[in-house]
Design a protein around this motif. Structure first.
Motif, PDB file in Angstrom:
ATOM      1  N   TRP A   1       0.813  -1.227   0.000  1.00 42.08           N
ATOM      2  CA  TRP A   1       0.000   0.000   0.000  1.00 42.08           C
ATOM      3  C   TRP A   1       0.847   1.278   0.000  1.00 42.08           C
ATOM      4  CZ3 TRP A   1       0.163  -3.692   3.835  1.00 42.08           C
ATOM      5  CH2 TRP A   1       0.787  -3.337   5.034  1.00 42.08           C
ATOM      6  N   ARG A   2       2.157   1.129   0.134  1.00 41.35           N
ATOM      7  CA  ARG A   2       3.023   2.313   0.099  1.00 41.35           C
ATOM      8  C   ARG A   2       3.882   2.381  -1.161  1.00 41.35           C
ATOM      9  NH1 ARG A   2       6.596   3.054   5.125  1.00 41.35           N
ATOM     10  NH2 ARG A   2       7.128   4.907   3.892  1.00 41.35           N
ATOM     11  N   ARG A   3       3.637   1.493  -2.114  1.00 39.31           N
ATOM     12  CA  ARG A   3       4.497   1.429  -3.299  1.00 39.31           C
ATOM     13  C   ARG A   3       3.976   2.276  -4.459  1.00 39.31           C
ATOM     14  NH1 ARG A   3       7.804  -4.130  -4.007  1.00 39.31           N
ATOM     15  NH2 ARG A   3       8.363  -4.396  -1.821  1.00 39.31           N
ATOM     16  N   ASP A   4       2.760   2.758  -4.395  1.00 41.16           N
ATOM     17  CA  ASP A   4       2.199   3.561  -5.481  1.00 41.16           C
ATOM     18  C   ASP A   4       2.167   2.758  -6.779  1.00 41.16           C
ATOM     19  OD1 ASP A   4       0.946   5.775  -6.430  1.00 41.16           O
ATOM     20  OD2 ASP A   4       2.715   7.052  -6.515  1.00 41.16           O
ATOM     21  N   VAL A   5       1.806   1.477  -6.638  1.00 34.78           N
ATOM     22  CA  VAL A   5       1.745   0.548  -7.767  1.00 34.78           C
ATOM     23  C   VAL A   5       0.354  -0.062  -7.805  1.00 34.78           C
ATOM     24  CG1 VAL A   5       2.610  -1.659  -8.625  1.00 34.78           C
ATOM     25  CG2 VAL A   5       4.205   0.030  -7.733  1.00 34.78           C
ATOM     26  N   GLY A   6      -0.239  -0.123  -8.986  1.00 35.32           N
ATOM     27  CA  GLY A   6      -1.576  -0.687  -9.130  1.00 35.32           C
ATOM     28  C   GLY A   6      -1.525  -2.041  -9.811  1.00 35.32           C
ATOM     29  N   LEU A   7      -2.132  -3.061  -9.202  1.00 40.27           N
ATOM     30  CA  LEU A   7      -2.132  -4.424  -9.741  1.00 40.27           C
ATOM     31  C   LEU A   7      -3.557  -4.852 -10.067  1.00 40.27           C
ATOM     32  CD1 LEU A   7      -0.871  -7.200 -10.351  1.00 40.27           C
ATOM     33  CD2 LEU A   7      -0.974  -7.699  -7.905  1.00 40.27           C
ATOM     34  N   VAL A   8      -3.780  -5.244 -11.326  1.00 43.16           N
ATOM     35  CA  VAL A   8      -5.061  -5.812 -11.747  1.00 43.16           C
ATOM     36  C   VAL A   8      -4.901  -7.325 -11.766  1.00 43.16           C
ATOM     37  CG1 VAL A   8      -6.785  -5.961 -13.582  1.00 43.16           C
ATOM     38  CG2 VAL A   8      -5.630  -3.788 -13.129  1.00 43.16           C
ATOM     39  N   PHE A   9      -5.632  -8.006 -10.877  1.00 45.68           N
ATOM     40  CA  PHE A   9      -5.494  -9.447 -10.729  1.00 45.68           C
ATOM     41  C   PHE A   9      -6.173 -10.185 -11.884  1.00 45.68           C
ATOM     42  CE2 PHE A   9      -5.206  -7.746  -6.442  1.00 45.68           C
ATOM     43  CZ  PHE A   9      -4.112  -8.413  -5.929  1.00 45.68           C
ATOM     44  N   GLN A  10      -5.701 -11.388 -12.134  1.00 40.53           N
ATOM     45  CA  GLN A  10      -6.277 -12.223 -13.187  1.00 40.53           C
ATOM     46  C   GLN A  10      -7.752 -12.503 -12.932  1.00 40.53           C
ATOM     47  OE1 GLN A  10      -4.085 -15.845 -13.764  1.00 40.53           O
ATOM     48  NE2 GLN A  10      -5.523 -16.692 -15.227  1.00 40.53           N
ATOM     49  N   SER A  11      -8.134 -12.655 -11.666  1.00 35.09           N
ATOM     50  CA  SER A  11      -9.517 -12.983 -11.316  1.00 35.09           C
ATOM     51  C   SER A  11     -10.414 -11.753 -11.221  1.00 35.09           C
ATOM     52  CB  SER A  11      -9.540 -13.709  -9.973  1.00 35.09           C
ATOM     53  OG  SER A  11      -9.076 -12.837  -8.935  1.00 35.09           O
ATOM     54  N   TYR A  12      -9.822 -10.549 -11.376  1.00 32.16           N
ATOM     55  CA  TYR A  12     -10.496  -9.254 -11.248  1.00 32.16           C
ATOM     56  C   TYR A  12     -10.788  -8.896  -9.797  1.00 32.16           C
ATOM     57  CZ  TYR A  12     -11.411 -10.323 -16.187  1.00 32.16           C
ATOM     58  OH  TYR A  12     -11.287 -10.693 -17.492  1.00 32.16           O
ATOM     59  N   ALA A  13     -11.117  -9.891  -8.931  1.00 31.77           N
ATOM     60  CA  ALA A  13     -11.292  -9.674  -7.491  1.00 31.77           C
ATOM     61  C   ALA A  13     -12.283  -8.550  -7.191  1.00 31.77           C
ATOM     62  CB  ALA A  13      -9.938  -9.375  -6.831  1.00 31.77           C
ATOM     63  N   LEU A  14     -13.445  -8.571  -7.835  1.00 36.49           N
ATOM     64  CA  LEU A  14     -14.486  -7.579  -7.567  1.00 36.49           C
ATOM     65  C   LEU A  14     -15.373  -8.044  -6.419  1.00 36.49           C
ATOM     66  CD1 LEU A  14     -15.577  -6.760 -11.243  1.00 36.49           C
ATOM     67  CD2 LEU A  14     -13.879  -5.574  -9.835  1.00 36.49           C
ATOM     68  N   TRP A  15     -15.832  -7.071  -5.623  1.00 38.20           N
ATOM     69  CA  TRP A  15     -16.773  -7.381  -4.537  1.00 38.20           C
ATOM     70  C   TRP A  15     -18.167  -7.570  -5.133  1.00 38.20           C
ATOM     71  CZ3 TRP A  15     -14.563  -8.420  -0.050  1.00 38.20           C
ATOM     72  CH2 TRP A  15     -13.359  -7.806   0.285  1.00 38.20           C
ATOM     73  N   PRO A  16     -18.754  -8.781  -5.010  1.00 38.49           N
ATOM     74  CA  PRO A  16     -20.052  -9.028  -5.668  1.00 38.49           C
ATOM     75  C   PRO A  16     -21.214  -8.248  -5.054  1.00 38.49           C
ATOM     76  CG  PRO A  16     -19.416 -10.919  -4.327  1.00 38.49           C
ATOM     77  CD  PRO A  16     -18.241  -9.995  -4.351  1.00 38.49           C
ATOM     78  N   HIS A  17     -21.100  -7.876  -3.754  1.00 39.57           N
ATOM     79  CA  HIS A  17     -22.196  -7.185  -3.084  1.00 39.57           C
ATOM     80  C   HIS A  17     -22.146  -5.673  -3.292  1.00 39.57           C
ATOM     81  CE1 HIS A  17     -18.813  -6.974  -0.322  1.00 39.57           C
ATOM     82  NE2 HIS A  17     -19.402  -5.942   0.278  1.00 39.57           N
ATOM     83  N   MET A  18     -21.104  -5.183  -3.947  1.00 40.68           N
ATOM     84  CA  MET A  18     -20.959  -3.744  -4.183  1.00 40.68           C
ATOM     85  C   MET A  18     -21.323  -3.406  -5.626  1.00 40.68           C
ATOM     86  SD  MET A  18     -17.363  -2.716  -2.361  1.00 40.68           S
ATOM     87  CE  MET A  18     -17.087  -2.862  -0.599  1.00 40.68           C
ATOM     88  N   THR A  19     -21.736  -2.175  -5.845  1.00 35.90           N
ATOM     89  CA  THR A  19     -21.961  -1.703  -7.194  1.00 35.90           C
ATOM     90  C   THR A  19     -20.620  -1.466  -7.888  1.00 35.90           C
ATOM     91  OG1 THR A  19     -21.954   0.633  -6.586  1.00 35.90           O
ATOM     92  CG2 THR A  19     -24.077  -0.538  -6.458  1.00 35.90           C
ATOM     93  N   VAL A  20     -20.696  -1.205  -9.180  1.00 34.27           N
ATOM     94  CA  VAL A  20     -19.493  -0.882  -9.940  1.00 34.27           C
ATOM     95  C   VAL A  20     -18.787   0.324  -9.326  1.00 34.27           C
ATOM     96  CG1 VAL A  20     -18.714   0.070 -12.154  1.00 34.27           C
ATOM     97  CG2 VAL A  20     -20.243  -1.918 -12.110  1.00 34.27           C
TER      98      VAL A  20
END
Length: 341
Positions: A81-100
């Motif tokens: 959380w301190r590296r200023d790097v963004g990682l998009v996971f292969q599984s997308y890892a979206l919260w199903p109970h949240m909106t877009v």
């Protein structure tokens, strides 16, 4: 088009990185540099260490030796959380109970940003990936390509210095994969964001990346542009991984230069000329298989030097060679490369 605020593209350097899990040596003295604003690929088969290296950059893996530097600063000891790097996971890892919108805003809220700033960045990121009208939907109401864009928007919203993509297209069907990879490339160029793309698919890497690091067994075999790697591979592994290849064994044909100890003569299937000709290296074999590939016909010949693939352009009305037919082909001497294993 709405955009997240522009930042100067970052430079990434990896210096002498080793990483082991017990007795399993996963990364072996890896050193490479990614230039500011590049779309750079880690390419290789499953188990070669490419995802491990990506996660090490993100801070989810720690090296036993070596450093990771962003714009000259050593980030090796920093948490993710301190590296200023963004990682998009292969599984997308979206919260199903949240909106877009809630999914995209999640990382911003964790950073305790003001509510107005969270809203602004969320709206900008969704607009950037073309999902501004989908903010109130749930992930289950989206297609695979749309879910991938949400995961991308969530990462872009935090305005990272580096964007890391772990096999981001693997869950998409073939047609959608082509469309989304073009969109990824266009967006990356608009933002000028230094991006690393992990894939095992050489076509994906060749079509959208500026440069590629080909990996095998935790070792970077070669780094270069797609054309450089295809035309001047450093060894047989790179040559085979970047496209179809004929590697000759057994008795070498006349006209081929003297054998080089420990090296194999190779050429690409499209470099062969049906029928041969003066000044060409001649090879003869019988047709084992014939594949219609649309723009080309691929023949596999059984020859004394092993199986040889020949690609010829397909034209309407062209006569096709039948299985069992004997064919002679010619290869320009300059088309051959001598490569080690």
């Amino acid at each position: 088009m709405t955009q997240v605020p522009a930042r100067s593209p970052a430079e990434l350097r990896i210096e002498g990185v080793d990483l082991s899990y017990g007795d399993n040596h996963v990364l072996k003295n890896v050193s490479l540099a990614v230039e500011p604003g590049e779309l750079f690929a880690f390419l290789g088969p499953s188990g070669c260490g490419k995802t491990t290296l990506l996660r090490l950059i993100a801070g989810f893996n720690q090296a036993d030796r070596g450093r990771v530097l962003v714009d000259g600063a050593d980030i090796s000891g920093l948490p993710p959380w301190r590296r200023d790097v963004g990682l998009v996971f292969q599984s997308y890892a979206l919260w199903p109970h949240m909106t877009v919108a809630q999914n995209v805003a999640f990382g911003l809220e964790e950073r305790r940003l003001p509510r107005a700033e969270v809203a602004r960045r969320t709206e900008a990121a969704l607009a950037l990936v073309g999902l501004g009208t989908f903010a109130s939907r749930r992930p289950s109401q989206l297609s695979g390509g749309q879910q991938q864009r949400v995961a991308l928007a969530r990462t872009l919203a935090v305005e990272p210095k580096l964007l890391l993509l772990d096999e981001p297209l693997s869950n998409l069907d073939a047609q959608l994969r082509v469309q989304v990879r073009r969109e990824l490339r266009e967006m990356q160029q608009r933002l000028g964001l230094t991006t690393i793309f992990v894939t095992h698919d050489q076509e994906e890497a060749n079509t959208i990346c500026d440069r590629i690091a080909v990996m095998r067994d935790g070792i970077v075999q070669q780094v270069g542009t797609p054309v450089e790697l295809y035309e001047r591979p450093s060894n047989l592994f790179v040559a085979r991984f970047l496209g179809s290849l004929n590697a000759l064994s057994g008795p070498l044909p006349e006209g081929l230069m003297a054998p080089k100890a420990g090296l194999t003569p190779v050429f690409r299937p499209q470099d062969a000329v049906m029928g041969g000709g003066e000044g060409l290296v001649g090879l003869t074999g019988r047709v084992k298989t014939r594949e219609f590939l649309g723009a080309t016909i691929r023949y596999a010949l059984a020859a004394p030097q092993g199986e040889i693939m020949v690609d010829t352009p397909f034209r309407a009305g062209a006569r096709l060679e039948e299985t069992g037919a004997e064919l002679t082909i010619g290869v320009p001497p300059a088309a051959f490369r001598w490569l080690a294993d």
